[in-house]
Write a protein that holds these residues in place. Structure first.
Motif, PDB file in Angstrom:
ATOM      1  N   LYS A 164       0.764  -1.224  -0.012  1.00 17.21           N
ATOM      2  CA  LYS A 164      -0.059  -0.068  -0.088  1.00 17.21           C
ATOM      3  C   LYS A 164       0.661   1.202  -0.007  1.00 17.21           C
ATOM      4  O   LYS A 164       0.222   2.429   0.454  1.00 17.21           O
ATOM      5  CB  LYS A 164      -0.887   0.150   1.136  1.00 17.21           C
ATOM      6  CG  LYS A 164      -2.131  -1.205   1.233  1.00 17.21           C
ATOM      7  CD  LYS A 164      -3.026  -1.050   2.292  1.00 17.21           C
ATOM      8  CE  LYS A 164      -3.942  -2.233   2.077  1.00 17.21           C
ATOM      9  NZ  LYS A 164      -4.967  -2.161   3.586  1.00 17.21           N
ATOM     10  N   GLU A 165       2.147   1.206  -0.454  1.00 17.58           N
ATOM     11  CA  GLU A 165       2.872   2.370  -0.643  1.00 17.58           C
ATOM     12  C   GLU A 165       2.737   3.325  -1.750  1.00 17.58           C
ATOM     13  O   GLU A 165       2.162   2.728  -2.778  1.00 17.58           O
ATOM     14  CB  GLU A 165       4.429   2.032  -0.508  1.00 17.58           C
ATOM     15  CG  GLU A 165       5.314   3.133  -0.532  1.00 17.58           C
ATOM     16  CD  GLU A 165       6.813   2.497  -0.359  1.00 17.58           C
ATOM     17  OE1 GLU A 165       7.720   3.509  -0.823  1.00 17.58           O
ATOM     18  OE2 GLU A 165       6.928   1.658   0.272  1.00 17.58           O
ATOM     19  N   THR A 166       2.647   4.534  -1.768  1.00 19.16           N
ATOM     20  CA  THR A 166       2.549   5.249  -2.876  1.00 19.16           C
ATOM     21  C   THR A 166       3.513   6.057  -3.291  1.00 19.16           C
ATOM     22  O   THR A 166       4.712   6.133  -2.637  1.00 19.16           O
ATOM     23  CB  THR A 166       1.483   6.531  -2.632  1.00 19.16           C
ATOM     24  OG1 THR A 166       2.008   7.095  -1.346  1.00 19.16           O
ATOM     25  CG2 THR A 166       0.098   5.774  -2.135  1.00 19.16           C
ATOM     26  N   LYS A 213       1.488   3.556 -16.092  1.00 15.91           N
ATOM     27  CA  LYS A 213       0.539   4.612 -15.946  1.00 15.91           C
ATOM     28  C   LYS A 213       0.738   5.514 -14.567  1.00 15.91           C
ATOM     29  O   LYS A 213       1.128   4.613 -13.430  1.00 15.91           O
ATOM     30  CB  LYS A 213      -1.060   4.326 -15.910  1.00 15.91           C
ATOM     31  CG  LYS A 213      -1.311   3.609 -17.255  1.00 15.91           C
ATOM     32  CD  LYS A 213      -2.783   2.922 -17.252  1.00 15.91           C
ATOM     33  CE  LYS A 213      -3.264   2.410 -18.255  1.00 15.91           C
ATOM     34  NZ  LYS A 213      -4.831   1.896 -18.328  1.00 15.91           N
ATOM     35  N   PRO A 214       0.761   6.810 -14.613  1.00  7.34           N
ATOM     36  CA  PRO A 214       0.868   7.257 -13.328  1.00  7.34           C
ATOM     37  C   PRO A 214      -0.219   7.432 -12.568  1.00  7.34           C
ATOM     38  O   PRO A 214      -1.455   7.323 -12.852  1.00  7.34           O
ATOM     39  CB  PRO A 214       1.147   8.904 -14.039  1.00  7.34           C
ATOM     40  CG  PRO A 214       0.568   9.059 -15.197  1.00  7.34           C
ATOM     41  CD  PRO A 214       0.617   7.668 -15.818  1.00  7.34           C
ATOM     42  N   LEU A 215      -0.052   7.540 -11.249  1.00  8.30           N
ATOM     43  CA  LEU A 215      -1.300   7.599 -10.266  1.00  8.30           C
ATOM     44  C   LEU A 215      -2.046   6.238 -10.544  1.00  8.30           C
ATOM     45  O   LEU A 215      -3.371   6.308 -10.462  1.00  8.30           O
ATOM     46  CB  LEU A 215      -2.189   8.794 -10.436  1.00  8.30           C
ATOM     47  CG  LEU A 215      -1.462   9.939  -9.715  1.00  8.30           C
ATOM     48  CD1 LEU A 215      -2.254  11.100  -9.994  1.00  8.30           C
ATOM     49  CD2 LEU A 215      -1.298   9.768  -8.208  1.00  8.30           C
ATOM     50  N   VAL A 263       1.485  -7.913  -3.093  1.00 10.02           N
ATOM     51  CA  VAL A 263       1.968  -6.452  -2.592  1.00 10.02           C
ATOM     52  C   VAL A 263       1.368  -5.425  -3.640  1.00 10.02           C
ATOM     53  O   VAL A 263       1.545  -5.591  -4.779  1.00 10.02           O
ATOM     54  CB  VAL A 263       3.551  -6.365  -2.550  1.00 10.02           C
ATOM     55  CG1 VAL A 263       3.797  -4.869  -2.199  1.00 10.02           C
ATOM     56  CG2 VAL A 263       4.319  -7.396  -1.714  1.00 10.02           C
ATOM     57  N   THR A 264       0.564  -4.415  -3.087  1.00  9.70           N
ATOM     58  CA  THR A 264      -0.094  -3.493  -3.604  1.00  9.70           C
ATOM     59  C   THR A 264       0.692  -2.172  -3.525  1.00  9.70           C
ATOM     60  O   THR A 264       1.051  -1.638  -2.515  1.00  9.70           O
ATOM     61  CB  THR A 264      -1.614  -3.300  -3.636  1.00  9.70           C
ATOM     62  OG1 THR A 264      -1.666  -3.064  -2.102  1.00  9.70           O
ATOM     63  CG2 THR A 264      -2.222  -4.632  -3.815  1.00  9.70           C
ATOM     64  N   PHE A 265       0.689  -1.279  -4.461  1.00  7.78           N
ATOM     65  CA  PHE A 265       1.445   0.023  -4.483  1.00  7.78           C
ATOM     66  C   PHE A 265       0.717   0.772  -5.693  1.00  7.78           C
ATOM     67  O   PHE A 265       0.160   0.346  -6.507  1.00  7.78           O
ATOM     68  CB  PHE A 265       2.898  -0.311  -4.663  1.00  7.78           C
ATOM     69  CG  PHE A 265       3.282  -0.899  -5.856  1.00  7.78           C
ATOM     70  CD1 PHE A 265       3.701  -0.374  -7.030  1.00  7.78           C
ATOM     71  CD2 PHE A 265       3.536  -2.250  -5.878  1.00  7.78           C
ATOM     72  CE1 PHE A 265       4.262  -0.870  -8.136  1.00  7.78           C
ATOM     73  CE2 PHE A 265       3.964  -2.893  -7.065  1.00  7.78           C
ATOM     74  CZ  PHE A 265       4.131  -2.222  -8.138  1.00  7.78           C
ATOM     75  N   GLU A 266       1.017   2.177  -5.603  1.00  7.39           N
ATOM     76  CA  GLU A 266       0.527   3.244  -6.531  1.00  7.39           C
ATOM     77  C   GLU A 266       1.885   3.779  -6.763  1.00  7.39           C
ATOM     78  O   GLU A 266       2.728   4.170  -6.100  1.00  7.39           O
ATOM     79  CB  GLU A 266      -0.544   3.975  -5.716  1.00  7.39           C
ATOM     80  CG  GLU A 266      -1.128   5.126  -6.739  1.00  7.39           C
ATOM     81  CD  GLU A 266      -1.830   6.157  -5.832  1.00  7.39           C
ATOM     82  OE1 GLU A 266      -3.056   6.155  -6.066  1.00  7.39           O
ATOM     83  OE2 GLU A 266      -1.400   6.871  -4.929  1.00  7.39           O
ATOM     84  N   THR A 267       1.639   4.216  -8.374  1.00  7.96           N
ATOM     85  CA  THR A 267       2.756   4.986  -8.829  1.00  7.96           C
ATOM     86  C   THR A 267       2.707   6.271  -8.527  1.00  7.96           C
ATOM     87  O   THR A 267       1.727   6.829  -8.179  1.00  7.96           O
ATOM     88  CB  THR A 267       2.738   4.850 -10.465  1.00  7.96           C
ATOM     89  OG1 THR A 267       1.393   4.941 -10.822  1.00  7.96           O
ATOM     90  CG2 THR A 267       3.090   3.336 -10.766  1.00  7.96           C
TER      91      THR A 267
END
Length: 294
Positions: free
Chosen positions: A37-39, A110-112, A137-141
């Motif tokens: 869940k890191e951004t 893709k961003p965000l 593991v999930t994360f955001e760009t």
């Protein structure tokens, strides 16, 4: 004795069978980078570094383990990946998204957007133990505009810091120079330190100051005397003269070339007309009309 031996043998066999099962249950992922869940994950070379509690570097399991690692985008589409193992740090695996797919088409990150890394059940350690369940593991760009703003802010802070530091250094140098100029020498301290008399110290200091003043005055005079020195080398003439009048060889050569061109005779071209013949226009139409009339 036979019973005790049988019991001991049974215990040893039980331990040997249970040990691999216990190890298999313990094998797993200790941490990841980025974390779950890191951004703000960078778009370039997007990937996840996975840390295990056992060694996973093994040439025998490398291909099979690579198939067990997947990165999935927010639409549920799987992105082609490459899995790298480190022989120096055998408990680490790096899962990177490829820049191009098998067809050679560029893969766009893709961003965000949310992405998920999945390490499937059956991923093997170097010792042969397997993961008992999937690990995800999930994360955001990152947002590129935010990154640009941060970098611009950092640059602005650096420029301000450099200007402040340089101005402060200049101020300190100026203050030091002024302090040197206004600093008064204590003749008693200098006399005690050097062993000279107070009168000698005072006379030496006075002589030093006079020399500095005279030096500054000489520098100022040099600045103002520069123009008169140049003017003293200028001379007035009655009329402008050419360099050739003073025996310049280059000018003489140029003059000779010009004279040669002037003295060259122009070629005269004459035309003589011997004879010419005038041919009248044919008037067949008029002749035919006259013949018809006659």
């Amino acid at each position: 004795m036979r019973r005790i031996g049988a019991i001991l043998f049974s215990l040893i066999m039980l331990i040997m069978v249970a040990a691999p099962i216990a190890n298999a249950a313990d094998f797993g992922v200790t941490s990841t980078s980025p974390k779950d869940k890191e951004t703000g994950v960078p778009l370039e070379n997007m990937g996840v570094k996975v840390f295990f509690n056992e060694e996973v570097y093994s040439k025998d399991n490398e291909k099979e383990n690579a198939k067990k690692c997947k990165i999935i985008d927010s639409d549920g589409k799987e992105i082609e990946t490459i899995v790298l193992f480190n022989p120096k740090d055998k408990k680490v695996a790096l899962v990177l998204a490829k820049s191009k797919d098998k067809k050679g088409k560029a893969i766009t990150i893709k961003p965000l957007s949310n992405y998920k890394l999945v390490i499937e059940k059956g991923f093997k350690s170097a010792g042969g133990t397997e993961l008992s369940k999937d690990h995800s593991v999930t994360f955001e760009t990152v947002n590129p505009s935010t990154t640009m703003k941060i970098s611009m802010g950092m640059m602005a802070l650096m420029v301000v810091g450099m200007v402040f530091a340089s101005s402060r250094a200049m101020k300190k140098d100026k203050e030091a120079d002024e302090k040197k100029k206004t600093e008064k020498v204590n003749p008693y301290k200098v006399a005690k330190k050097t062993g000279k008399s107070v009168e000698d110290v005072v006379a030496a200091e006075k002589k030093k100051k006079e020399k500095e003043v005279s030096k500054l005055g000489a520098e100022d005079e040099d600045d103002y005397e520069e123009v008169p020195e140049i003017r003293s080398r200028l001379f007035k003439v009655s009329h402008p003269k050419n360099a050739g009048d003073f025996g310049s060889k280059y000018v003489e050569k140029v003059r000779k070339k010009k004279n040669k061109k002037k003295n060259k005779k122009k070629k005269n071209y004459s035309f003589e007309v011997t004879s010419f013949r005038l041919y009248p226009k044919r008037q067949e139409r008029y002749d035919t009309s006259e013949n018809q009339g006659s």
